[in-house]
Design an enzyme around this catalytic site. Structure first.
Site, PDB file in Angstrom:
ATOM      1  N   LYS A 191       0.786  -1.205   0.052  1.00  0.00           N
ATOM      2  CA  LYS A 191      -0.053   0.039   0.120  1.00  0.00           C
ATOM      3  C   LYS A 191       0.798   1.181  -0.034  1.00  0.00           C
ATOM      4  O   LYS A 191       0.550   2.165  -0.448  1.00  0.00           O
ATOM      5  CB  LYS A 191      -0.900   0.058   1.116  1.00  0.00           C
ATOM      6  N   ASN A 256       4.529   8.441   2.639  1.00  0.00           N
ATOM      7  CA  ASN A 256       4.601   7.886   0.891  1.00  0.00           C
ATOM      8  C   ASN A 256       3.714   8.845   0.071  1.00  0.00           C
ATOM      9  O   ASN A 256       4.228   9.203  -0.864  1.00  0.00           O
ATOM     10  CB  ASN A 256       3.983   6.461   0.977  1.00  0.00           C
ATOM     11  N   GLU A 281       8.724   4.008   3.167  1.00  0.00           N
ATOM     12  CA  GLU A 281       8.878   2.688   3.169  1.00  0.00           C
ATOM     13  C   GLU A 281       8.594   2.347   1.640  1.00  0.00           C
ATOM     14  O   GLU A 281       9.147   1.289   1.191  1.00  0.00           O
ATOM     15  CB  GLU A 281       8.094   2.096   4.030  1.00  0.00           C
TER      16      GLU A 281
END
Length: 331
Positions: A191, A256, A281
Protein backbone atom coordinates in the site's frame (compact mmCIF):
# COMPACT_ATOMS: atom_id res chain seq x y z
CA UNK A 1 1.33 -4.80 34.88
CA UNK A 2 3.80 -6.06 32.27
CA UNK A 3 7.30 -4.84 31.50
CA UNK A 4 7.47 -3.87 27.84
CA UNK A 5 10.68 -3.09 25.96
CA UNK A 6 10.38 -0.90 22.86
CA UNK A 7 13.14 -1.17 20.26
CA UNK A 8 12.78 2.20 18.55
CA UNK A 9 11.82 5.73 19.53
CA UNK A 10 10.17 7.19 16.42
CA UNK A 11 6.59 8.38 16.00
CA UNK A 12 4.94 4.94 15.73
CA UNK A 13 7.05 3.45 18.52
CA UNK A 14 6.09 6.39 20.74
CA UNK A 15 2.40 6.19 19.86
CA UNK A 16 2.24 2.47 20.64
CA UNK A 17 4.16 3.06 23.86
CA UNK A 18 1.48 5.64 24.72
CA UNK A 19 -1.31 3.09 24.12
CA UNK A 20 0.44 0.56 26.36
CA UNK A 21 1.09 3.19 29.03
CA UNK A 22 -2.62 4.02 29.02
CA UNK A 23 -3.16 0.34 29.78
CA UNK A 24 -0.95 0.71 32.90
CA UNK A 25 2.10 -1.16 31.66
CA UNK A 26 5.73 -0.26 32.40
CA UNK A 27 7.37 0.94 29.17
CA UNK A 28 11.09 1.31 28.51
CA UNK A 29 12.10 2.66 25.07
CA UNK A 30 15.49 2.19 23.44
CA UNK A 31 17.09 5.15 21.67
CA UNK A 32 20.58 5.59 20.27
CA UNK A 33 20.59 9.27 21.22
CA UNK A 34 21.37 10.55 24.72
CA UNK A 35 19.43 13.77 24.11
CA UNK A 36 16.29 11.75 23.29
CA UNK A 37 16.77 9.66 26.43
CA UNK A 38 17.00 12.82 28.54
CA UNK A 39 14.05 14.47 26.84
CA UNK A 40 11.74 11.50 27.39
CA UNK A 41 12.89 10.92 30.98
CA UNK A 42 12.97 14.55 32.10
CA UNK A 43 10.51 16.49 29.94
CA UNK A 44 8.31 13.50 28.97
CA UNK A 45 8.27 14.66 25.35
CA UNK A 46 9.61 13.40 22.02
CA UNK A 47 9.34 16.63 20.05
CA UNK A 48 11.04 15.46 16.88
CA UNK A 49 8.12 13.10 16.27
CA UNK A 50 5.25 14.11 18.59
CA UNK A 51 5.79 17.87 18.94
CA UNK A 52 4.63 19.09 22.38
CA UNK A 53 2.68 15.97 23.32
CA UNK A 54 3.33 14.92 26.93
CA UNK A 55 4.09 11.24 27.39
CA UNK A 56 2.82 9.41 30.49
CA UNK A 57 5.25 9.00 33.37
CA UNK A 58 5.30 5.21 33.01
CA UNK A 59 7.23 5.62 29.75
CA UNK A 60 11.00 5.98 30.13
CA UNK A 61 13.94 5.70 27.76
CA UNK A 62 17.53 4.48 27.77
CA UNK A 63 20.51 4.26 25.44
CA UNK A 64 21.40 0.93 27.08
CA UNK A 65 19.98 -2.07 25.22
CA UNK A 66 20.62 -4.29 28.21
CA UNK A 67 18.67 -2.00 30.52
CA UNK A 68 15.74 -1.81 28.11
CA UNK A 69 15.43 -5.47 27.16
CA UNK A 70 16.54 -7.29 30.29
CA UNK A 71 13.68 -9.31 31.87
CA UNK A 72 10.99 -7.83 29.58
CA UNK A 73 7.64 -9.61 29.15
CA UNK A 74 7.09 -8.18 25.68
CA UNK A 75 9.46 -6.76 23.07
CA UNK A 76 7.93 -4.21 20.69
CA UNK A 77 9.93 -3.61 17.49
CA UNK A 78 9.27 -0.36 15.63
CA UNK A 79 12.17 0.65 13.39
CA UNK A 80 12.54 1.37 9.63
CA UNK A 81 12.52 -1.85 7.60
CA UNK A 82 15.95 -1.08 6.12
CA UNK A 83 17.40 -1.27 9.65
CA UNK A 84 15.87 -4.65 10.49
CA UNK A 85 19.27 -6.40 10.52
CA UNK A 86 20.09 -4.37 13.65
CA UNK A 87 17.90 -6.88 15.52
CA UNK A 88 20.93 -9.16 15.57
CA UNK A 89 22.52 -6.81 18.08
CA UNK A 90 19.79 -7.25 20.69
CA UNK A 91 19.69 -11.04 20.79
CA UNK A 92 22.28 -11.38 23.55
CA UNK A 93 20.12 -9.26 25.87
CA UNK A 94 16.91 -11.27 25.44
CA UNK A 95 16.77 -13.48 28.53
CA UNK A 96 13.10 -13.75 29.52
CA UNK A 97 11.30 -15.60 26.68
CA UNK A 98 9.24 -12.53 25.65
CA UNK A 99 6.46 -12.33 23.10
CA UNK A 100 7.71 -10.11 20.27
CA UNK A 101 5.35 -7.54 18.75
CA UNK A 102 6.40 -6.33 15.31
CA UNK A 103 5.28 -2.83 14.28
CA UNK A 104 7.66 -2.51 11.30
CA UNK A 105 6.20 -2.70 7.80
CA UNK A 106 8.20 -3.70 4.76
CA UNK A 107 9.59 -6.62 2.82
CA UNK A 108 12.40 -9.13 3.10
CA UNK A 109 14.51 -8.52 -0.04
CA UNK A 110 15.26 -12.23 -0.44
CA UNK A 111 11.76 -13.73 -0.32
CA UNK A 112 9.63 -10.73 -1.25
CA UNK A 113 7.47 -11.51 1.79
CA UNK A 114 6.77 -9.36 4.83
CA UNK A 115 9.39 -8.22 7.32
CA UNK A 116 7.87 -10.53 9.97
CA UNK A 117 9.57 -13.47 8.24
CA UNK A 118 12.92 -11.68 8.27
CA UNK A 119 12.54 -11.11 12.02
CA UNK A 120 11.79 -14.81 12.54
CA UNK A 121 14.98 -15.67 10.68
CA UNK A 122 17.08 -13.26 12.77
CA UNK A 123 15.62 -14.37 16.10
CA UNK A 124 15.26 -18.09 15.36
CA UNK A 125 18.12 -19.20 17.62
CA UNK A 126 16.90 -17.50 20.81
CA UNK A 127 13.99 -18.29 23.09
CA UNK A 128 10.89 -16.18 22.41
CA UNK A 129 7.18 -17.03 22.60
CA UNK A 130 6.67 -15.95 19.01
CA UNK A 131 6.21 -12.85 16.87
CA UNK A 132 2.92 -11.02 16.27
CA UNK A 133 2.63 -8.12 13.81
CA UNK A 134 0.41 -5.07 14.29
CA UNK A 135 -1.03 -3.96 10.95
CA UNK A 136 -3.78 -1.55 10.00
CA UNK A 137 -4.85 2.02 9.11
CA UNK A 138 -3.12 4.18 11.69
CA UNK A 139 -1.36 7.51 12.01
CA UNK A 140 0.66 8.04 15.19
CA UNK A 141 -0.47 11.67 15.41
CA UNK A 142 -4.10 10.55 15.72
CA UNK A 143 -3.45 7.67 18.09
CA UNK A 144 -1.93 10.03 20.68
CA UNK A 145 -5.05 12.20 20.39
CA UNK A 146 -7.08 9.12 21.30
CA UNK A 147 -8.90 9.17 17.98
CA UNK A 148 -10.82 5.91 17.65
CA UNK A 149 -8.48 3.51 15.90
CA UNK A 150 -8.82 -0.11 14.73
CA UNK A 151 -5.86 -2.33 13.92
CA UNK A 152 -5.09 -6.04 13.57
CA UNK A 153 -2.78 -8.40 15.47
CA UNK A 154 -1.45 -10.90 12.96
CA UNK A 155 0.48 -14.16 13.12
CA UNK A 156 -0.17 -17.83 12.41
CA UNK A 157 -0.51 -18.44 16.16
CA UNK A 158 -4.08 -17.62 17.22
CA UNK A 159 -3.25 -17.73 20.93
CA UNK A 160 -0.50 -15.14 20.56
CA UNK A 161 -2.76 -12.96 18.42
CA UNK A 162 -5.30 -12.94 21.22
CA UNK A 163 -2.68 -12.03 23.83
CA UNK A 164 -1.55 -9.03 21.79
CA UNK A 165 -5.17 -8.06 21.12
CA UNK A 166 -5.84 -7.88 24.84
CA UNK A 167 -2.49 -6.20 25.59
CA UNK A 168 -3.21 -3.18 23.37
CA UNK A 169 -7.01 -2.85 23.31
CA UNK A 170 -8.69 -0.08 25.29
CA UNK A 171 -11.45 2.52 24.94
CA UNK A 172 -9.85 4.26 21.91
CA UNK A 173 -7.63 1.53 20.41
CA UNK A 174 -9.47 -1.58 19.22
CA UNK A 175 -7.52 -4.63 18.05
CA UNK A 176 -8.86 -7.42 15.83
CA UNK A 177 -7.06 -10.69 15.07
CA UNK A 178 -6.09 -12.32 11.78
CA UNK A 179 -3.93 -15.39 11.06
CA UNK A 180 -3.21 -14.71 7.37
CA UNK A 181 0.28 -13.36 7.96
CA UNK A 182 1.33 -13.43 4.31
CA UNK A 183 -1.71 -11.49 3.10
CA UNK A 184 -1.61 -8.88 5.85
CA UNK A 185 2.11 -8.18 5.51
CA UNK A 186 2.01 -7.96 1.72
CA UNK A 187 -0.89 -5.54 2.02
CA UNK A 188 0.94 -3.43 4.61
CA UNK A 189 4.03 -3.14 2.41
CA UNK A 190 2.49 -2.69 -1.03
CA UNK A 191 0.00 0.00 0.00
CA UNK A 192 2.98 2.32 0.47
CA UNK A 193 3.83 1.92 -3.22
CA UNK A 194 0.27 2.77 -4.24
CA UNK A 195 0.32 5.74 -1.84
CA UNK A 196 3.38 7.14 -3.65
CA UNK A 197 1.47 6.78 -6.92
CA UNK A 198 -1.55 8.50 -5.40
CA UNK A 199 0.59 11.42 -4.26
CA UNK A 200 2.14 11.68 -7.72
CA UNK A 201 -1.33 11.95 -9.26
CA UNK A 202 -2.27 14.75 -6.89
CA UNK A 203 1.01 16.57 -7.51
CA UNK A 204 0.38 16.40 -11.25
CA UNK A 205 -2.99 18.07 -10.70
CA UNK A 206 -5.32 15.07 -11.00
CA UNK A 207 -8.30 14.89 -8.66
CA UNK A 208 -10.85 12.43 -7.27
CA UNK A 209 -11.65 10.40 -10.40
CA UNK A 210 -7.97 9.62 -10.87
CA UNK A 211 -7.37 8.76 -7.23
CA UNK A 212 -10.42 6.46 -7.08
CA UNK A 213 -9.19 4.60 -10.16
CA UNK A 214 -5.64 4.45 -8.81
CA UNK A 215 -6.66 3.02 -5.44
CA UNK A 216 -8.99 0.45 -7.02
CA UNK A 217 -6.48 -0.75 -9.59
CA UNK A 218 -3.77 -0.65 -6.92
CA UNK A 219 -5.86 -2.96 -4.78
CA UNK A 220 -6.03 -5.36 -7.72
CA UNK A 221 -2.22 -5.42 -7.86
CA UNK A 222 -1.93 -6.11 -4.14
CA UNK A 223 -4.41 -8.99 -4.48
CA UNK A 224 -2.58 -10.38 -7.51
CA UNK A 225 0.79 -10.38 -5.75
CA UNK A 226 -0.74 -11.73 -2.52
CA UNK A 227 -2.61 -14.60 -4.15
CA UNK A 228 0.60 -15.58 -5.95
CA UNK A 229 2.16 -15.97 -2.49
CA UNK A 230 -0.81 -18.03 -1.20
CA UNK A 231 -2.56 -15.26 0.76
CA UNK A 232 -6.28 -15.56 1.53
CA UNK A 233 -8.60 -13.52 -0.68
CA UNK A 234 -10.72 -12.23 2.22
CA UNK A 235 -7.66 -10.59 3.78
CA UNK A 236 -7.64 -7.95 1.07
CA UNK A 237 -10.97 -6.59 2.26
CA UNK A 238 -9.78 -6.14 5.84
CA UNK A 239 -8.24 -3.39 7.97
CA UNK A 240 -4.78 -4.67 7.03
CA UNK A 241 -5.36 -4.08 3.32
CA UNK A 242 -8.21 -1.91 2.11
CA UNK A 243 -8.31 0.04 5.38
CA UNK A 244 -4.59 0.84 5.33
CA UNK A 245 -4.62 1.42 1.56
CA UNK A 246 -7.43 3.97 1.79
CA UNK A 247 -5.74 5.84 4.63
CA UNK A 248 -2.28 6.13 3.09
CA UNK A 249 -3.56 7.01 -0.38
CA UNK A 250 -5.93 9.71 0.83
CA UNK A 251 -4.13 11.74 3.48
CA UNK A 252 -1.36 14.33 3.49
CA UNK A 253 -0.31 12.76 6.80
CA UNK A 254 1.17 9.80 4.91
CA UNK A 255 4.91 10.12 4.25
CA UNK A 256 4.57 7.98 1.14
CA UNK A 257 1.75 10.16 -0.18
CA UNK A 258 3.77 13.30 0.62
CA UNK A 259 6.79 11.89 -1.22
CA UNK A 260 4.67 11.12 -4.26
CA UNK A 261 3.08 14.57 -4.14
CA UNK A 262 6.52 16.22 -4.26
CA UNK A 263 7.49 14.01 -7.20
CA UNK A 264 4.28 15.00 -8.99
CA UNK A 265 4.81 18.71 -8.35
CA UNK A 266 8.34 18.45 -9.78
CA UNK A 267 7.29 15.97 -12.48
CA UNK A 268 10.52 14.21 -11.50
CA UNK A 269 11.85 12.10 -8.63
CA UNK A 270 15.31 13.68 -8.70
CA UNK A 271 14.73 16.34 -6.07
CA UNK A 272 12.92 13.98 -3.68
CA UNK A 273 15.60 11.29 -3.85
CA UNK A 274 18.43 13.80 -3.47
CA UNK A 275 17.05 15.71 -0.48
CA UNK A 276 14.78 13.29 1.40
CA UNK A 277 15.79 12.50 4.99
CA UNK A 278 12.60 10.74 6.06
CA UNK A 279 11.74 7.05 6.08
CA UNK A 280 9.64 6.44 2.94
CA UNK A 281 8.94 2.71 3.11
CA UNK A 282 7.41 2.55 -0.37
CA UNK A 283 10.74 3.43 -2.01
CA UNK A 284 12.45 0.33 -0.67
CA UNK A 285 9.33 -1.79 -1.12
CA UNK A 286 8.96 -1.07 -4.83
CA UNK A 287 12.57 -2.18 -5.49
CA UNK A 288 11.94 -5.47 -3.72
CA UNK A 289 8.59 -6.19 -5.40
CA UNK A 290 9.78 -5.40 -8.93
CA UNK A 291 12.86 -7.57 -8.43
CA UNK A 292 10.70 -10.37 -6.99
CA UNK A 293 8.36 -10.54 -10.01
CA UNK A 294 11.06 -10.53 -12.70
CA UNK A 295 10.73 -14.23 -13.49
CA UNK A 296 6.96 -14.44 -13.03
CA UNK A 297 3.94 -13.52 -15.13
CA UNK A 298 2.46 -11.24 -12.43
CA UNK A 299 1.22 -7.98 -13.93
CA UNK A 300 1.78 -4.98 -11.64
CA UNK A 301 1.69 -1.95 -13.98
CA UNK A 302 1.24 0.71 -11.27
CA UNK A 303 4.01 -0.78 -9.15
CA UNK A 304 6.33 -0.98 -12.14
CA UNK A 305 5.46 2.58 -13.11
CA UNK A 306 6.46 3.85 -9.67
CA UNK A 307 9.73 1.95 -10.05
CA UNK A 308 10.37 3.60 -13.43
CA UNK A 309 9.77 7.05 -11.94
CA UNK A 310 12.00 6.45 -8.92
CA UNK A 311 14.86 4.44 -10.41
CA UNK A 312 14.81 4.88 -14.18
CA UNK A 313 14.38 8.66 -14.15
CA UNK A 314 11.14 8.46 -16.12
CA UNK A 315 8.95 11.56 -16.20
CA UNK A 316 5.83 10.97 -14.03
CA UNK A 317 3.41 12.71 -16.41
CA UNK A 318 4.63 10.56 -19.31
CA UNK A 319 4.50 7.36 -17.26
CA UNK A 320 0.92 8.10 -16.19
CA UNK A 321 -0.08 8.74 -19.78
CA UNK A 322 1.46 5.41 -20.79
CA UNK A 323 -0.62 3.66 -18.11
CA UNK A 324 -3.78 5.12 -19.62
CA UNK A 325 -2.76 4.01 -23.12
CA UNK A 326 -2.22 0.37 -22.24
CA UNK A 327 -4.19 -2.24 -24.20
CA UNK A 328 -7.86 -2.24 -23.21
CA UNK A 329 -8.98 -5.19 -21.08
CA UNK A 330 -11.65 -6.44 -18.73
CA UNK A 331 -11.48 -6.06 -14.97
Amino acid sequence: MSKIAVFGSGSWASALAFVLACNNHDIKMYTRHKEVENEINIDHTNKKYLHDFILPSNISASTSLKEVINDCDYLLISIPSKEIDSLSGIKKYINSNPLVVNATKGFDPKSGLGIHYKEEEILKDIKIKGIVSLIGPTFASEVIKKQYTCITSVSENKKNNKIVQELFSNSFFRVYTNNDLIGCEISAGMKNIIAIASGICKGLGFENNTRAALITRGLSEIIRYGIYHKAKLKTFFSLACIGDLYLTCSSDESRNFQAGYQIGIDDSSTNLLKNNNKTIEGIEAVKIIVNNIKNTDISLPITESVYQILFENKKPSAVLQNLMKRDLKGE
